[in-house]
Design a protein around this motif. Structure first.
Motif, PDB file in Angstrom:
ATOM      1  N   HIS A  39       0.838  -1.190   0.000  1.00  0.00           N
ATOM      2  CA  HIS A  39       0.000   0.000   0.000  1.00  0.00           C
ATOM      3  C   HIS A  39       0.879   1.248   0.000  1.00  0.00           C
ATOM      4  O   HIS A  39       2.089   1.162   0.146  1.00  0.00           O
ATOM      5  N   GLY A  40       0.270   2.390  -0.182  1.00  0.00           N
ATOM      6  CA  GLY A  40       0.975   3.661  -0.071  1.00  0.00           C
ATOM      7  C   GLY A  40       0.436   4.428   1.115  1.00  0.00           C
ATOM      8  O   GLY A  40      -0.741   4.280   1.480  1.00  0.00           O
ATOM      9  N   ALA A  41       1.283   5.247   1.727  1.00  0.00           N
ATOM     10  CA  ALA A  41       0.852   6.084   2.847  1.00  0.00           C
ATOM     11  C   ALA A  41       1.568   7.426   2.770  1.00  0.00           C
ATOM     12  O   ALA A  41       2.738   7.488   2.394  1.00  0.00           O
ATOM     13  N   ALA A  42       0.834   8.486   3.095  1.00  0.00           N
ATOM     14  CA  ALA A  42       1.409   9.833   3.106  1.00  0.00           C
ATOM     15  C   ALA A  42       0.717  10.644   4.193  1.00  0.00           C
ATOM     16  O   ALA A  42      -0.473  10.439   4.477  1.00  0.00           O
ATOM     17  N   ILE A  99       3.059  10.369  -2.171  1.00  0.00           N
ATOM     18  CA  ILE A  99       3.945  11.418  -1.679  1.00  0.00           C
ATOM     19  C   ILE A  99       3.148  12.709  -1.524  1.00  0.00           C
ATOM     20  O   ILE A  99       2.352  13.051  -2.395  1.00  0.00           O
ATOM     21  N   PRO A 100       3.311  13.395  -0.376  1.00  0.00           N
ATOM     22  CA  PRO A 100       2.593  14.658  -0.203  1.00  0.00           C
ATOM     23  C   PRO A 100       3.159  15.721  -1.146  1.00  0.00           C
ATOM     24  O   PRO A 100       4.364  15.764  -1.392  1.00  0.00           O
ATOM     25  N   LEU A 106       0.238  12.845  -4.255  1.00  0.00           N
ATOM     26  CA  LEU A 106       0.491  12.250  -5.569  1.00  0.00           C
ATOM     27  C   LEU A 106       0.636  10.748  -5.419  1.00  0.00           C
ATOM     28  O   LEU A 106       1.267  10.263  -4.483  1.00  0.00           O
ATOM     29  N   SER A 107       0.040  10.017  -6.355  1.00  0.00           N
ATOM     30  CA  SER A 107       0.190   8.562  -6.424  1.00  0.00           C
ATOM     31  C   SER A 107       0.892   8.247  -7.733  1.00  0.00           C
ATOM     32  O   SER A 107       0.421   8.627  -8.805  1.00  0.00           O
ATOM     33  N   LEU A 108       2.028   7.565  -7.634  1.00  0.00           N
ATOM     34  CA  LEU A 108       2.815   7.252  -8.812  1.00  0.00           C
ATOM     35  C   LEU A 108       2.982   5.759  -8.972  1.00  0.00           C
ATOM     36  O   LEU A 108       3.250   5.050  -7.998  1.00  0.00           O
ATOM     37  N   ALA A 109       2.828   5.327 -10.217  1.00  0.00           N
ATOM     38  CA  ALA A 109       3.120   3.954 -10.629  1.00  0.00           C
ATOM     39  C   ALA A 109       2.212   2.958  -9.932  1.00  0.00           C
ATOM     40  O   ALA A 109       1.077   3.245  -9.623  1.00  0.00           O
ATOM     41  N   GLN A 147       8.749   0.940  -6.156  1.00  0.00           N
ATOM     42  CA  GLN A 147       9.769   1.976  -6.227  1.00  0.00           C
ATOM     43  C   GLN A 147       9.639   2.948  -5.050  1.00  0.00           C
ATOM     44  O   GLN A 147       8.668   2.914  -4.326  1.00  0.00           O
ATOM     45  N   SER A 148      10.631   3.791  -4.886  1.00  0.00           N
ATOM     46  CA  SER A 148      10.502   4.883  -3.932  1.00  0.00           C
ATOM     47  C   SER A 148      10.561   6.187  -4.712  1.00  0.00           C
ATOM     48  O   SER A 148      11.127   6.234  -5.797  1.00  0.00           O
TER      49      SER A 148
END
Length: 153
Positions: A39-42, A99-100, A106-109, A147-148
């Protein structure tokens, strides 16, 4: 002499020191999100936004929010900003990066059930609970996950 390697050290009183090397679970009310990975978190304005990921091999498309002031979870119902009268939702995604960027995220990839050849960039606005697909210029990198990313400037 106290061994403080890999421990958080805090001063307690004038001459005493306490060292902590264990996480302490917090009591957090609200419906807890499903356990997930990839998952992603920001963090934006004292709230942590968690989007997507996998749960038992299934892609997730939800947005969960942890409010750091009240220490409570909530779930957002987000949609894509579009010309259509019908709401359009973001495809479930995993392996992406959040990423904030100012007061937006923003959500990438990342990967979805439908394979794509190029990397996508989406923007989430927490104020309006809407996603926008951003137009990027130049030749985009190939689709990827895990990725980062770093925002510079």
């Amino acid at each position: 002499m106290v061994d403080v390697q890999d421990k958080e050290v805090t001063m307690e009183g004038l001459c005493s020191v306490a060292a902590y090397d264990q996480w302490t679970p917090l009591s957090v009310p609200g419906q807890r999100p499903k356990p997930r990975y990839k998952h992603g978190a920001a963090v934006v304005q004292e709230k942590m936004y968690v989007f997507g990921g996998n749960h038992n091999g299934r892609y997730l498309g939800d947005i969960q929010v942890l409010d750091f002031k009240s220490l409570s979870w909530s779930k957002l119902e987000a949609k894509i900003q579009s010309e259509s009268a019908e709401p359009v939702f973001v495809a479930p995604c995993a392996g992406h990066s959040l990423i904030p960027s100012g007061n937006k995220i923003l959500s990438l990839a990342g990967h979805t059930r439908e394979h794509t050849e190029s990397l996508s960039v989406k923007e989430f606005d927490p104020q309006t609970c809407t996603w926008s697909i951003l137009r990027a210029y130049g030749k985009p990198p190939s689709s990827r996950g895990g990725q980062s990313v770093t925002c510079v400037g």
